[in-house]
Design a protein around this motif. Structure first.
Motif: not given
Lengths: 227, 227
Positions: A177-182, A209-213
């Protein structure tokens, strides 16, 4: 008419801010519907009452965000409505089949979206940033999930390993979802990139993405589940 | 241990009070679920936002009533839970098939239940009575129903006469709920009878149903519908 029009940069910044506020407000609106559904399915009356309280809180938060949209000259309904379907795919792909899966979907899946908003909020003006962090900062729901999963863990090891697997699926979908928002919302992408650049340089998207993970791993850890 | 135990009469009065508070709290809990469902189906975003606000208000009201239960020495969950299925039959028999019917079900059907609680509240101690009347006194939802049905009326005369019919069916079912409460809940029956006796004597039950019907007629009138 006053002539204190924003400069081009300020106007662009303001549009990006409204985009993030729209996302936060939409996440709270979706949270309301989800919490209301969770309340209807809650195994005990105490949980049901608690979940309706969380739902009420999400309404208050959403309205605080929409009030800020109006203060900044935006149209609250338009800004909110532009994210109307942001979690439809996520919800369709992660329909929970048990009460535990429901709890984890809320806590883990939506947690990633909240983390993304908190990250991007670092680029906002101070007042808006404070509001966003405050609105996303409540831990009541976390505590419910932790308490409930503690009960599960004491009870059933198979359930726990299934939930760990469910958590991995959720985080994959949520990062999607985040990827698609970006990819589709340049304003959000700019805010997220600016927030990452505030760090040590390098690939901002990889850092995000590292932070979110990492946050996901911490969250699963609090539940005693392997990320 | 203090020795200020209530007399027998006071204890009975207090149990009756808790019974009514349980009903009011349950009606607010049911209202939350219904308003959340209405919000999910609302035709416009503005209506959806408004309905989630009403849902949030119902949570706050319910919790105020439950706080009073605790103050009076009752167990909030037990008192609330004893009315868990009070509207199940009503809801099963009055499943709305359109948005307009949904609105009318909320406004007319639950309006009768609220009126009954207001009537019985006349027998409560002053503090509790004030709380119940305050909790049940909000008109926000009324205004939404009135505004929406104004639109319908301007638009479609057939719809309006169908809704008038729907209203008559709703009030019949709702009065049935009240009848069943009076028959199965001696505490509520005592409060309702005492409230009616505060009037001019005669058959309290007939007076109560006359009052509820008159209020229903006024309510339908506000919507421009024939009762």
């Amino acid at each position: 008419m006053t002539e204190t029009l924003p400069t081009g940069t300020q106007a662009a910044q303001s549009a990006d801010t409204l985009e993030l506020l729209g996302l936060v407000a939409q996440l709270e609106l979706v949270a309301f519907a989800r919490l209301a559904a969770d309340a209807a399915l809650a195994p005990t009356l105490a949980q049901r009452l608690q979940l309706t309280r969380f739902a009420a809180t999400s309404v208050e938060r959403r309205d605080r965000v929409l009030a800020r949209v109006a203060e900044l000259g935006g149209d609250p309904e338009a800004v909110l409505g532009s994210f109307a379907h942001v979690l439809d795919d996520f919800d369709a792909r992660t329909a929970p089949s048990t009460w535990w899966e429901r709890l984890l979907t809320a806590y883990v899946g939506y947690g990633v979206a909240d983390d993304f908003c908190r990250h991007a909020a670092a680029s906002l003006d101070e007042e808006t940033r404070t509001l966003v962090l405050d609105v996303l900062g409540d831990v009541g729901h976390t505590e419910l999930a932790v308490a409930e999963l503690d009960v599960a863990r004491a009870d059933d090891e198979v359930l726990v390993s299934r939930l760990a697997l469910w958590g991995r699926r959720l985080v994959g979908e949520a990062l999607g979802v985040v990827q698609s928002l970006l990819a589709t919302r340049p304003g959000l992408a700019r805010l997220a990139a600016a927030a990452s650049d505030g760090g040590q340089g390098g690939d901002g998207s990889a850092r995000l993405f590292g932070e979110l993970t990492a946050q996901h791993t911490r969250r699963m850890g609090r539940l005693g589940l392997t990320a």
